[in-house]
Design an enzyme around this catalytic site. Structure first.
Site, mmCIF file in Angstrom:
data_model
loop_
_atom_site.group_PDB
_atom_site.id
_atom_site.type_symbol
_atom_site.label_atom_id
_atom_site.label_comp_id
_atom_site.label_asym_id
_atom_site.label_seq_id
_atom_site.Cartn_x
_atom_site.Cartn_y
_atom_site.Cartn_z
ATOM 1 C CE1 TYR A 222 -4.316 -1.368 0.108
ATOM 2 C CE2 TYR A 222 -3.142 -3.105 1.280
ATOM 3 C CZ TYR A 222 -4.254 -2.662 0.594
ATOM 4 O OH TYR A 222 -5.309 -3.520 0.387
ATOM 5 C CD GLU B 13 -6.152 -6.203 1.865
ATOM 6 O OE1 GLU B 13 -4.908 -6.113 1.940
ATOM 7 O OE2 GLU B 13 -6.846 -5.500 1.106
#
Length: 421
Positions: free
Chosen positions: A119, A161
């Site tokens: 990310y 996640e």
């Protein structure tokens, strides 16, 4: 234009996004800047996402392993990202309102092995692409505000996640869901001239993973000379284990003009010998009866196209055995390419339509819906639609035109998520 790093003196901790603590809601000062610049970003979003991917692949070629380049070429992946950005910005101070979207994306990311540090790359390159497209409009204040937005969304994704990885790792078999495990091909069945089923079992002798029917596994196969090739997702095409194996069913795609086989991974899987070992990631996915349907659902219709029939093969037998009224509508090119026609035995209504690839012979879904009503499927019927986007769009339009409750229509596309308008 100022370099990106000079625009972000305080917005981004180089420790990595996974260690960054974010408030539940963005500060009013950030939202004020974001709201003022949303029109400029939204108006150029297509350019931004199409700039973002080449930048990211150039600066971080390792992330190519997460992306199917065919979806890049056809624009499906950039469009999926644009849709996700629009959705997320609309829920910035209420990310719970996009819980389903976060879960769908989380399952796909976990199936690929996406980790928190990835990310950071997305953050940097998306901001860089935004600055490249909008130029001087991206002031340090604007960059800092949009950095906070990206961090806020990233933290929500990472949290989802992390939980998914933890749940998957808790299954029997001692498998860290962040890693691959080698599976061996122990059986192969030619279902049709274009579909081959493979029966896979863990090579280390551990039990096959538990899964929810409708979920998929991810295969890391690279039969090319390219250093990086995106893994492929395949639905587990059976309601449960078969002799300790999970079964996937692979379509061998062909070019519609030349008739030649295309798709390097599918081609390899169609010729892979028994005993071949394949790195696999654990089952993930939300296109399941357990997640989408309430326990009291009494009638279900599966609308499938092509190899989308694998979802029906996984779920329909269970629905029928549970006493549900089950319908199956399948659209394909020809009977000789239609796998799992024996599913007809698990239905109260069945319609198989073959159009030879000719759009003028496309199935009239409105007529079929009338037949369903005559067969006893009422207004509480749930619909599962899985196939290529063109087929899905036609089916969903017909369902909506017939007044079917939007909450009763569920669809799954092959590849990146697409909006069915």
């Amino acid at each position: 234009m100022l370099p990106l790093r000079s625009l972000l003196p305080h917005a981004l901790s180089r420790r990595g996004v996974h260690t960054h603590t974010l408030p539940k809601a963005l500060p009013a000062s950030v939202m004020e800047v974001v709201n003022a610049t949303v029109p400029a970003v939204a108006g150029n979003l297509d350019k931004i996402v199409r700039t973002f991917y080449p930048r990211m692949f150039k600066n971080h070629p390792e992330v190519k392993a997460f992306f199917n380049m065919t979806n890049q070429m056809h624009g499906r992946q950039p469009q999926a990202l644009a849709n996700a950005v629009v959705d997320a910005v609309g829920h910035l101070n209420n990310l719970a309102g996009m819980k389903h979207g976060l879960l769908v994306m989380g399952h796909k990311h976990c199936a690929l092995g996406v980790l928190p540090e990835h990310y950071q790359i997305v953050h940097d390159e998306f901001l860089g692409a935004t600055a490249e497209v909008l130029g001087a409009a991206v002031t340090p204040q604007v960059a800092a505000a949009w950095s906070a937005v990206l961090m806020h969304i990233a933290k929500a994704c990472i949290d989802v996640e992390a939980q998914l990885y933890e749940e998957a790792s808790a299954r029997p078999g001692n498998w860290d869901a962040r890693t691959t495990k080698k599976f061996k091909i122990v059986k192969a069945v030619t279902e049709t001239e274009t579909v081959r089923s493979l029966y896979l079992r863990p090579a280390d002798g551990s039990p096959a993973p538990n899964y929810t029917p409708g979920q998929y596994i991810t295969l890391h196969v690279n039969p090319t000379s390219e250093p990086l090739l995106a893994p492929r997702h395949y639905t587990i095409s059976a309601p449960g284990h078969i002799n300790g194996c999970v079964r996937i069913s692979v379509r061998r795609p062909r070019d519609l003009n030349s008739g030649k086989n295309i798709g390097c991974v599918a081609e390899w899987l169609h010729t892979a010998p028994l005993g071949a070992e394949i790195p696999v990631r654990p089952p993930f996915g939300l296109f399941t009866r357990d997640y989408l349907f309430p326990p009291q659902a009494s009638s279900e219709v599966y609308i499938t196209g092509g190899i989308g029939v694998t979802t029906a093969a996984a779920m329909m037998p269970l629905a029928y055995a549970a006493g549900c009224r089950v319908g199956h509508i399948h659209v394909g090119r020809s009977p000789d390419r239609h796998a799992f026609q024996e599913l007809r035995a698990n239905t109260h209504y069945c319609r198989y339509h073959y159009d030879g690839g000719d759009p003028s012979r496309f199935l009239n879904f409105s007529t079929v819906l009338g037949e369903l009503r005559d067969a006893g499927f009422d207004r509480n019927t749930r619909f599962m639609v899985c196939g290529v986007p063109g087929q899905m769009t036609a089916a969903i339009k017909a369902l909506r035109a017939a007044g079917v409750n939007e909450a009763h229509i569920h669809h799954e596309a092959f590849g990146p998520a697409v909006k069915m308008n």
